[in-house]
Design a protein around this motif. Structure first.
Motif, PDB file in Angstrom:
ATOM      1  N   UNK A   1       0.490  -1.240   0.115  1.00 30.06           N
ATOM      2  CA  UNK A   1       0.099   0.077   0.076  1.00 30.06           C
ATOM      3  C   UNK A   1       1.021   1.320   0.076  1.00 30.06           C
ATOM      4  N   UNK A   2       2.076   0.908  -0.066  1.00 24.44           N
ATOM      5  CA  UNK A   2       3.137   2.221  -0.203  1.00 24.44           C
ATOM      6  C   UNK A   2       3.105   3.162   1.163  1.00 24.44           C
ATOM      7  N   UNK A   3       2.710   2.613   2.414  1.00 24.75           N
ATOM      8  CA  UNK A   3       2.633   3.256   3.553  1.00 24.75           C
ATOM      9  C   UNK A   3       3.961   3.857   3.754  1.00 24.75           C
ATOM     10  N   UNK A   4       4.080   4.977   4.414  1.00 18.85           N
ATOM     11  CA  UNK A   4       5.474   5.293   4.903  1.00 18.85           C
ATOM     12  C   UNK A   4       5.905   4.944   6.145  1.00 18.85           C
ATOM     13  N   UNK A   5       6.995   4.091   5.890  1.00 22.78           N
ATOM     14  CA  UNK A   5       7.683   3.484   7.204  1.00 22.78           C
ATOM     15  C   UNK A   5       9.121   3.563   7.016  1.00 22.78           C
ATOM     16  N   UNK A   6       9.987   3.311   8.131  1.00 17.24           N
ATOM     17  CA  UNK A   6      11.242   3.592   8.244  1.00 17.24           C
ATOM     18  C   UNK A   6      12.046   2.245   7.905  1.00 17.24           C
ATOM     19  N   UNK A   7      12.841   2.350   7.103  1.00 20.02           N
ATOM     20  CA  UNK A   7      13.599   1.173   6.689  1.00 20.02           C
ATOM     21  C   UNK A   7      14.517   0.421   7.604  1.00 20.02           C
TER      22      UNK A   7
END
Length: 139
Positions: A27-33
């Motif tokens: 869903x291309x949610x923003x999350x830290x890698x």
């Protein structure tokens, strides 16, 4: 410490949290890698020695995340994980490791947004704590 990027090892349930992580990604949610996922069939399979090994091997924090209590595919695995993590957190301070470096969460398969929020919050909290300086005990 603004240059510090924490490394977080996450032991996640195959049936719920891993699926939520996949949903967050697709869903291309923003999350830290910063999180490295280790897929387990159930959080009940996460032995506390895996958590300690991760911390001693360079992880700055460990996340254990699975199905909500009562929704475990293996009946009571998440209750077992909850007991184990609680006891481990009580012992960690005796070894000089901040118990806030170990987190237990429940994230269902359809909660991709919850997984992304959990990861982002944990990364920020660990960034404030700084690097984990856990060292193996000399025997």
């Amino acid at each position: 410490m603004s240059d510090f990027e924490p490394t977080i090892v996450a032991f996640v349930c195959n049936w719920c949290t891993y699926t939520a992580a996949d949903l967050a990604g697709t869903s291309r949610m923003t999350q830290r890698p910063n999180v490295r996922l280790i897929r387990m069939m159930c959080t009940g399979m996460v032995d506390p020695k895996y958590i300690i090994k991760a911390l001693l091997s360079g992880a700055d924090a460990v996340l254990v995340s699975g199905c909500h209590p009562g929704d475990c595919h293996y009946i009571n695995g998440n209750y077992k994980a909850r007991r184990r993590v609680k006891l481990l957190k009580e012992m960690l301070s005796n070894f000089g490791i901040d118990p806030r470096r170990v987190r237990l969460t429940w994230v269902g398969a359809s909660e991709g947004n919850e997984f992304a929020a959990t990861v982002n919050a944990l990364v920020e909290e660990v960034r404030e704590l700084g690097p984990c300086l856990a060292q193996p005990l000399a025997v």
